[in-house]
Scaffold this motif. Structure first.
Motif, PDB file in Angstrom:
ATOM      1  N   ASN A 219       5.465  -9.411 -46.749  1.00  0.00           N
ATOM      2  CA  ASN A 219       6.226  -9.514 -45.497  1.00  0.00           C
ATOM      3  C   ASN A 219       5.339  -9.513 -44.254  1.00  0.00           C
ATOM      4  O   ASN A 219       5.833  -9.380 -43.137  1.00  0.00           O
ATOM      5  N   ASN A 220       4.044  -9.712 -44.455  1.00  0.00           N
ATOM      6  CA  ASN A 220       3.156  -9.881 -43.311  1.00  0.00           C
ATOM      7  C   ASN A 220       2.713 -11.336 -43.138  1.00  0.00           C
ATOM      8  O   ASN A 220       1.716 -11.619 -42.463  1.00  0.00           O
ATOM      9  N   ASP A 235       0.955  -8.950 -38.300  1.00  0.00           N
ATOM     10  CA  ASP A 235       0.549  -7.557 -38.544  1.00  0.00           C
ATOM     11  C   ASP A 235      -0.978  -7.429 -38.605  1.00  0.00           C
ATOM     12  O   ASP A 235      -1.550  -7.136 -39.662  1.00  0.00           O
TER      13      ASP A 235
HETATM   14 MG    MG Z   1       4.059  -5.341 -41.517  1.00  0.00          MG
END
Ligand code: MG
Ligand code: ADP
Ligand code: GN1
Length: 361
Positions: A219-220, A235
């Motif tokens: 999810n980055n 991120d």
């Molecule tokens: Mg993150």
């Protein structure tokens, strides 16, 4: 909904044109406080991401922001010729004083990014194609940063992937047992102690230091809604000197099992070979030309090690009373530890076959 922070007041401290319409908490990160804020700009709704940097974890937010500014500026230059360049790199909005962060009266550090539209993140992988595309994007990220001009980036968290030190931290938490929880995690503690021998292997291998992301969880990376392409790596707090394998290892950890990191049904947690194959092919499609043979040799091992390492960190935090990772239920860190150890075991069982595949690519 009443928010934990006055996001309107924070937003005012950045050079964002238009009228603030509202903000809401956003995403499922474990570390920072992330908000999506909407502005009306001459009748058009424009979104921004405002983040409070967790300064208990990142002790020098100004140095961290200097890293991010250097990295994004470099990537921006490199992406200039590509289609849709502004969605390929995070863009920092300047604060009122022209710097890239704002410090509020309580000592919190804030930053603002332009919202990457028509793309999204996923907490769990849904297809082999996604695995390929995410890994390709993270490989490309390493490749584009290979010629980042000196000086060396700041270490935003020293020894972040030093697995033997993570192991030592677990042992310390175990002895202290401040929350009296060791009795609740006996099988996990035993699993950890049984795997001590693998902790030092990457450090001992003398691999080259590179600029790496260090938190390449699935999810980055934002996947484009239309094409599925890994359009933007996000991120960036832990972008710093590291090993390429820290990144590949964390991709294996988060992109080969279809289950979420905190899944309670461990029968769903398994290293799926087709996902790994797609991941390895995706990563090597952008990273093969700079990786050394020694790095390539440790690709599969890094998946097992980093999965084990993050499991150690969740277990340590469970024993310490949940002081590091955000938790949303009782036993949350223990649940996360269990998935990681289960997955590390699943990788261990398939290691030989996975290595054969990597050799064949
Ligand atoms: Mg993150
Ligand atoms: P954390 O360090 O807490 O994980 P992230 O920087 O990963 O914080 O942000 C949390 C989530 O917010 C991401 O997973 C992503 O979904 C969303 N996000 C972050 N930055 C952007 C951006 N520039 N545009 C759109 N969404 C974003
Ligand atoms: C944290 O920030 P986020 O949620 O992407 C953590 C990572 C862990 C991950 C586990 C700075 O990442 O190291 O692997 O949780 N980030 C930090 O999900 O500790």
């Amino acid at each position: 909904m009443k928010l934990k922070h006055d996001v309107r007041a924070v937003a005012r401290q950045f050079q964002i044109p238009g009228e603030f319409l509202g903000a809401e908490p956003y995403g499922s990160g474990h570390i920072n406080d992330t908000y999506c804020a909407v502005f009306d700009q001459a009748g058009v709704r424009v979104r921004y991401v405002l983040q409070r940097i967790n300064h208990n974890i990142f002790e020098n937010p100004a140095a961290l922001m200097e890293n991010i500014q250097r990295v994004t500026t470099h990537l921006e230059k490199k992406c200039a010729g590509q289609p849709d360049p502004s969605r390929r790199v995070l863009t920092l909005m300047p604060a009122r004083d022209g710097t890239v962060f704002y410090r509020d009266a309580e000592g919190n550090y804030w930053r603002t990014y332009i919202f990457i539209e028509k793309a999204r993140t996923f907490d769990a992988v849904e297809s082999a194609e996604q695995a390929f595309k995410a890994a390709k994007a993270f490989g490309q990220f390493q490749k584009l940063l290979a010629d980042l001009p000196a000086p060396r980036l700041h270490d935003t968290i020293p020894d972040f992937h030093h697995t033997p030190k993570r192991f030592a931290a677990l042992e310390k938490a175990l002895v202290a047992d401040v929350a009296n929880r060791a009795k609740l995690a006996k099988p996990e503690i035993e699993f950890a102690l049984n795997h001590r021998a693998i902790c030092g292997a990457l450090i001992a291998a003398n691999l080259p230091e590179r600029v790496t992301h260090n938190d390449t969880k699935f999810n980055n990376v934002m996947l484009d809604e239309a094409t599925g392409e890994g359009i933007c790596v996000i991120d960036l707090d832990t972008v710093m000197p590291g090993l390429a394998l820290y990144d590949f290892g964390d991709m294996v950890r988060t992109t080969t099992s279809p289950a979420k990191e905190d899944e309670r049904d461990l029968s769903k947690v398994t290293m799926q070979f087709p996902m790994f194959e797609a991941l390895a092919r995706g990563y090597l499609s952008s990273a093969a030309d700079f990786l050394t043979p020694a790095e390539k040799k440790f690709l599969v091992f890094s998946g097992k090690l980093i999965t084990f390492e993050i499991g150690l960190r969740f277990l340590t935090d469970f024993l310490a009373g949940d002081v590091y990772f955000k938790v949303h239920r009782d036993g949350h860190n223990l649940d996360r530890c269990r998935t990681q150890f289960h997955l590390a075991g699943s990788i261990g069982q398939q290691e030989e076959k996975m290595n054969q595949l990597v050799e064949s690519i």
